[in-house]
Design a protein around this motif. Sequence first.
Motif, PDB file in Angstrom:
ATOM      1  N   LYS A 194       3.619  14.340  -8.833  1.00 39.82           N
ATOM      2  CA  LYS A 194       4.634  15.394  -8.752  1.00 39.82           C
ATOM      3  C   LYS A 194       5.417  15.536 -10.056  1.00 39.82           C
ATOM      4  O   LYS A 194       5.691  16.646 -10.508  1.00 39.82           O
ATOM      5  CB  LYS A 194       5.592  15.086  -7.608  1.00 39.82           C
ATOM      6  CG  LYS A 194       6.649  16.152  -7.376  1.00 39.82           C
ATOM      7  CD  LYS A 194       7.467  15.869  -6.129  1.00 39.82           C
ATOM      8  CE  LYS A 194       8.481  16.968  -5.889  1.00 39.82           C
ATOM      9  NZ  LYS A 194       9.245  16.725  -4.645  1.00 39.82           N
TER      10      LYS A 194
ATOM     11  N   LYS B  71       2.229   9.446  -5.628  1.00 31.33           N
ATOM     12  CA  LYS B  71       2.724  10.786  -5.306  1.00 31.33           C
ATOM     13  C   LYS B  71       3.779  11.213  -6.324  1.00 31.33           C
ATOM     14  O   LYS B  71       3.789  12.364  -6.770  1.00 31.33           O
ATOM     15  CB  LYS B  71       3.326  10.804  -3.895  1.00 31.33           C
ATOM     16  CG  LYS B  71       2.298  10.905  -2.805  1.00 31.33           C
ATOM     17  CD  LYS B  71       2.851  10.730  -1.398  1.00 31.33           C
ATOM     18  CE  LYS B  71       4.018  11.542  -1.014  1.00 31.33           C
ATOM     19  NZ  LYS B  71       4.421  11.359   0.412  1.00 31.33           N
ATOM     20  N   GLY B  72       4.661  10.294  -6.685  1.00 27.69           N
ATOM     21  CA  GLY B  72       5.691  10.598  -7.677  1.00 27.69           C
ATOM     22  C   GLY B  72       5.101  10.920  -9.035  1.00 27.69           C
ATOM     23  O   GLY B  72       5.539  11.863  -9.710  1.00 27.69           O
TER      24      GLY B  72
ATOM     25  N   GLU C 104       0.828  -1.205   0.000  1.00 27.30           N
ATOM     26  CA  GLU C 104       0.000   0.000   0.000  1.00 27.30           C
ATOM     27  C   GLU C 104       0.867   1.262   0.000  1.00 27.30           C
ATOM     28  O   GLU C 104       0.610   2.197  -0.754  1.00 27.30           O
ATOM     29  CB  GLU C 104      -0.931   0.001   1.212  1.00 27.30           C
ATOM     30  CG  GLU C 104      -2.047  -1.010   1.115  1.00 27.30           C
ATOM     31  CD  GLU C 104      -2.862  -1.121   2.397  1.00 27.30           C
ATOM     32  OE1 GLU C 104      -2.519  -0.458   3.411  1.00 27.30           O
ATOM     33  OE2 GLU C 104      -3.843  -1.890   2.386  1.00 27.30           O
ATOM     34  N   ARG C 105       1.902   1.265   0.831  1.00 25.25           N
ATOM     35  CA  ARG C 105       2.763   2.447   0.909  1.00 25.25           C
ATOM     36  C   ARG C 105       3.564   2.642  -0.381  1.00 25.25           C
ATOM     37  O   ARG C 105       3.757   3.769  -0.835  1.00 25.25           O
ATOM     38  CB  ARG C 105       3.696   2.358   2.108  1.00 25.25           C
ATOM     39  CG  ARG C 105       2.960   2.552   3.424  1.00 25.25           C
ATOM     40  CD  ARG C 105       3.876   2.343   4.613  1.00 25.25           C
ATOM     41  NE  ARG C 105       3.123   2.342   5.839  1.00 25.25           N
ATOM     42  CZ  ARG C 105       3.022   3.396   6.646  1.00 25.25           C
ATOM     43  NH1 ARG C 105       3.615   4.524   6.339  1.00 25.25           N
ATOM     44  NH2 ARG C 105       2.322   3.312   7.755  1.00 25.25           N
ATOM     45  N   ALA C 106       4.024   1.555  -0.969  1.00 22.25           N
ATOM     46  CA  ALA C 106       4.770   1.661  -2.228  1.00 22.25           C
ATOM     47  C   ALA C 106       3.870   2.224  -3.329  1.00 22.25           C
ATOM     48  O   ALA C 106       4.296   3.086  -4.112  1.00 22.25           O
ATOM     49  CB  ALA C 106       5.322   0.298  -2.633  1.00 22.25           C
ATOM     50  N   THR C 107       2.636   1.779  -3.351  1.00 25.26           N
ATOM     51  CA  THR C 107       1.685   2.284  -4.339  1.00 25.26           C
ATOM     52  C   THR C 107       1.403   3.767  -4.103  1.00 25.26           C
ATOM     53  O   THR C 107       1.391   4.564  -5.048  1.00 25.26           O
ATOM     54  CB  THR C 107       0.384   1.467  -4.294  1.00 25.26           C
ATOM     55  OG1 THR C 107       0.685   0.093  -4.566  1.00 25.26           O
ATOM     56  CG2 THR C 107      -0.631   1.971  -5.310  1.00 25.26           C
ATOM     57  N   GLU C 108       1.192   4.132  -2.830  1.00 28.10           N
ATOM     58  CA  GLU C 108       0.957   5.543  -2.506  1.00 28.10           C
ATOM     59  C   GLU C 108       2.138   6.413  -2.917  1.00 28.10           C
ATOM     60  O   GLU C 108       1.963   7.503  -3.483  1.00 28.10           O
ATOM     61  CB  GLU C 108       0.697   5.709  -1.004  1.00 28.10           C
ATOM     62  CG  GLU C 108      -0.637   5.177  -0.545  1.00 28.10           C
ATOM     63  CD  GLU C 108      -0.773   5.159   0.983  1.00 28.10           C
ATOM     64  OE1 GLU C 108       0.102   5.738   1.680  1.00 28.10           O
ATOM     65  OE2 GLU C 108      -1.744   4.563   1.469  1.00 28.10           O
ATOM     66  N   GLN C 109       3.349   5.957  -2.636  1.00 25.40           N
ATOM     67  CA  GLN C 109       4.542   6.722  -3.001  1.00 25.40           C
ATOM     68  C   GLN C 109       4.657   6.855  -4.517  1.00 25.40           C
ATOM     69  O   GLN C 109       5.028   7.914  -5.029  1.00 25.40           O
ATOM     70  CB  GLN C 109       5.797   6.060  -2.428  1.00 25.40           C
ATOM     71  CG  GLN C 109       6.001   6.282  -0.951  1.00 25.40           C
ATOM     72  CD  GLN C 109       6.142   7.744  -0.608  1.00 25.40           C
ATOM     73  OE1 GLN C 109       5.227   8.355  -0.061  1.00 25.40           O
ATOM     74  NE2 GLN C 109       7.276   8.334  -0.922  1.00 25.40           N
ATOM     75  N   GLU C 110       4.371   5.786  -5.221  1.00 20.87           N
ATOM     76  CA  GLU C 110       4.437   5.832  -6.691  1.00 20.87           C
ATOM     77  C   GLU C 110       3.426   6.841  -7.227  1.00 20.87           C
ATOM     78  O   GLU C 110       3.737   7.632  -8.129  1.00 20.87           O
ATOM     79  CB  GLU C 110       4.180   4.439  -7.278  1.00 20.87           C
ATOM     80  CG  GLU C 110       4.418   4.358  -8.770  1.00 20.87           C
ATOM     81  CD  GLU C 110       5.887   4.521  -9.166  1.00 20.87           C
ATOM     82  OE1 GLU C 110       6.134   4.771 -10.357  1.00 20.87           O
ATOM     83  OE2 GLU C 110       6.791   4.393  -8.317  1.00 20.87           O
TER      84      GLU C 110
ATOM     85  N   GLU D 155      17.655  10.193   1.120  1.00 23.91           N
ATOM     86  CA  GLU D 155      16.402   9.704   1.719  1.00 23.91           C
ATOM     87  C   GLU D 155      16.672   8.967   3.024  1.00 23.91           C
ATOM     88  O   GLU D 155      15.916   9.093   3.988  1.00 23.91           O
ATOM     89  CB  GLU D 155      15.647   8.793   0.749  1.00 23.91           C
ATOM     90  CG  GLU D 155      15.117   9.497  -0.488  1.00 23.91           C
ATOM     91  CD  GLU D 155      13.972  10.463  -0.194  1.00 23.91           C
ATOM     92  OE1 GLU D 155      13.288  10.312   0.841  1.00 23.91           O
ATOM     93  OE2 GLU D 155      13.767  11.382  -1.001  1.00 23.91           O
TER      94      GLU D 155
END
Length: 101
Positions: free
Chosen positions: A25, A21-22, A13-19, A45
């Motif tokens: 952006k 966001k990227g 879930e977090r990897a998907t959210e970060q992707e 990082e």
Amino acid sequence: MKHLENTVVDFTERATEQEMKGIKKYGKALDPLDDYDWLTMAAEEQVDGYKYLLAEMKKREYVVEGIREIIDLHEKDMDPFYVGKAHDLLNQLNGSHNKGR
């Protein structure tokens, strides 16, 4: 196994959210062939992550000590079992459960 399963789900879930966001952006998914120094970016990082860990440790220390002060002020009105239990839980929270109080 349940903890591992929860970890995998959380990571995904977090990897998907970060992707996402990227993509929002930068307008596209991460491309390993982009002209970035990925090792330097990863090192930066990691430094930020370490700062976040230290900040959270300091915040928890502050909160734990604040709760201990409240317990100490009202200890005479509390059941000794629960005073001990509260201190044990606070020790676990700040990672000092083997150190005593």
